[in-house]
Scaffold this motif. Structure first.
Motif, PDB file in Angstrom:
ATOM      1  N   ASN A  42      -4.464  -4.877  12.995  1.00  0.00           N
ATOM      2  CA  ASN A  42      -4.822  -4.006  14.136  1.00  0.00           C
ATOM      3  C   ASN A  42      -4.718  -4.554  15.353  1.00  0.00           C
ATOM      4  N   LEU A  79      -6.008   1.461   8.834  1.00  0.00           N
ATOM      5  CA  LEU A  79      -4.751   2.206   8.673  1.00  0.00           C
ATOM      6  C   LEU A  79      -3.730   1.446   9.827  1.00  0.00           C
ATOM      7  N   GLU A  80      -4.118   1.398  10.950  1.00  0.00           N
ATOM      8  CA  GLU A  80      -3.227   0.597  11.903  1.00  0.00           C
ATOM      9  C   GLU A  80      -2.838  -0.814  11.256  1.00  0.00           C
ATOM     10  N   LYS A  83      -0.465  -0.221   8.468  1.00  0.00           N
ATOM     11  CA  LYS A  83       1.109   0.198   9.185  1.00  0.00           C
ATOM     12  C   LYS A  83       1.738  -0.978   9.440  1.00  0.00           C
ATOM     13  N   HIS A  86       3.135  -3.188   6.513  1.00  0.00           N
ATOM     14  CA  HIS A  86       4.311  -2.444   6.127  1.00  0.00           C
ATOM     15  C   HIS A  86       5.526  -2.501   6.976  1.00  0.00           C
ATOM     16  N   GLU A  87       5.309  -2.317   8.240  1.00  0.00           N
ATOM     17  CA  GLU A  87       6.420  -2.492   9.121  1.00  0.00           C
ATOM     18  C   GLU A  87       7.228  -3.884   9.033  1.00  0.00           C
ATOM     19  N   GLU A 116      12.594   4.724   9.554  1.00  0.00           N
ATOM     20  CA  GLU A 116      11.696   3.835  10.223  1.00  0.00           C
ATOM     21  C   GLU A 116      11.127   4.435  11.162  1.00  0.00           C
TER      22      GLU A 116
END
Length: 116
Positions: A42, A79-80, A83, A86-87, A116
Motif C-alpha cells: 500500500n 485492498l490497496e 491491487k 495484482h497489477e 487493465e
C-alpha cells in the motif's frame, strides 16, 4: 496438382516444429511464473502482499502500527496492497507472454489492455 494454394509439406512441418517449441517454452514459462514472488504494497508500505507470477497469494505482512487504525483503514490498506500486487503480477505475466509469442497479438483473456 500442387496449384490449389495448399502449403507444401516443408511448411507444414515447420509450423508443427514452431508450435512444439512454443508449447515447450510455455511450460518453462509456467514453471518460472510459479517460482516468482511479486510484491505489492500500500502507499505507506505498512501492508505488503506477495503473489506468485501466476497470481496465487503467497504471504501477507502487516505492520503492527496499522492495527491501531480503524477497520476501514486496515481493510483499505490491505485492498490497496492486493491491487498493486495484482497489477505487478499481471504486468509481469503480460511481458513474459509477449516475449514467448514474439510480440504476436494473441488477445489472451486477462492480458489485454482493455482489462487493465
Amino acid at each position: 496438382m500442387a496449384g490449389f494454394g495448399l502449403p507444401n509439406f516443408g511448411q507444414i512441418t515447420e509450423a508443427f516444429k514452431k508450435a512444439q517449441q512454443i508449447q515447450q517454452d510455455a511450460q518453462k514459462l509456467q514453471e518460472e511464473l510459479d517460482s516468482l514472488e511479486i510484491e505489492g504494497a500500500n502507499e505507506d508500505g505498512r501492508v505488503k502482499i506477495w503473489l506468485s507470477g501466476n497470481q496465487l497469494p503467497l504471504r501477507v505482512k502487516i505492520d503492527n502500527s496499522l492495527l491501531t487504525e480503524t477497520n476501514d483503514q486496515i481493510e483499505n490498506a490491505i485492498l490497496e496492497a492486493m491491487k498493486v500486487a495484482h497489477e505487478n503480477s499481471t504486468s509481469n505475466m503480460k511481458t513474459k507472454m509477449q516475449e514467448l509469442t514474439g510480440g504476436l497479438n494473441l488477445n489472451l483473456p486477462g492480458l489485454s489492455d482493455s482489462n487493465e
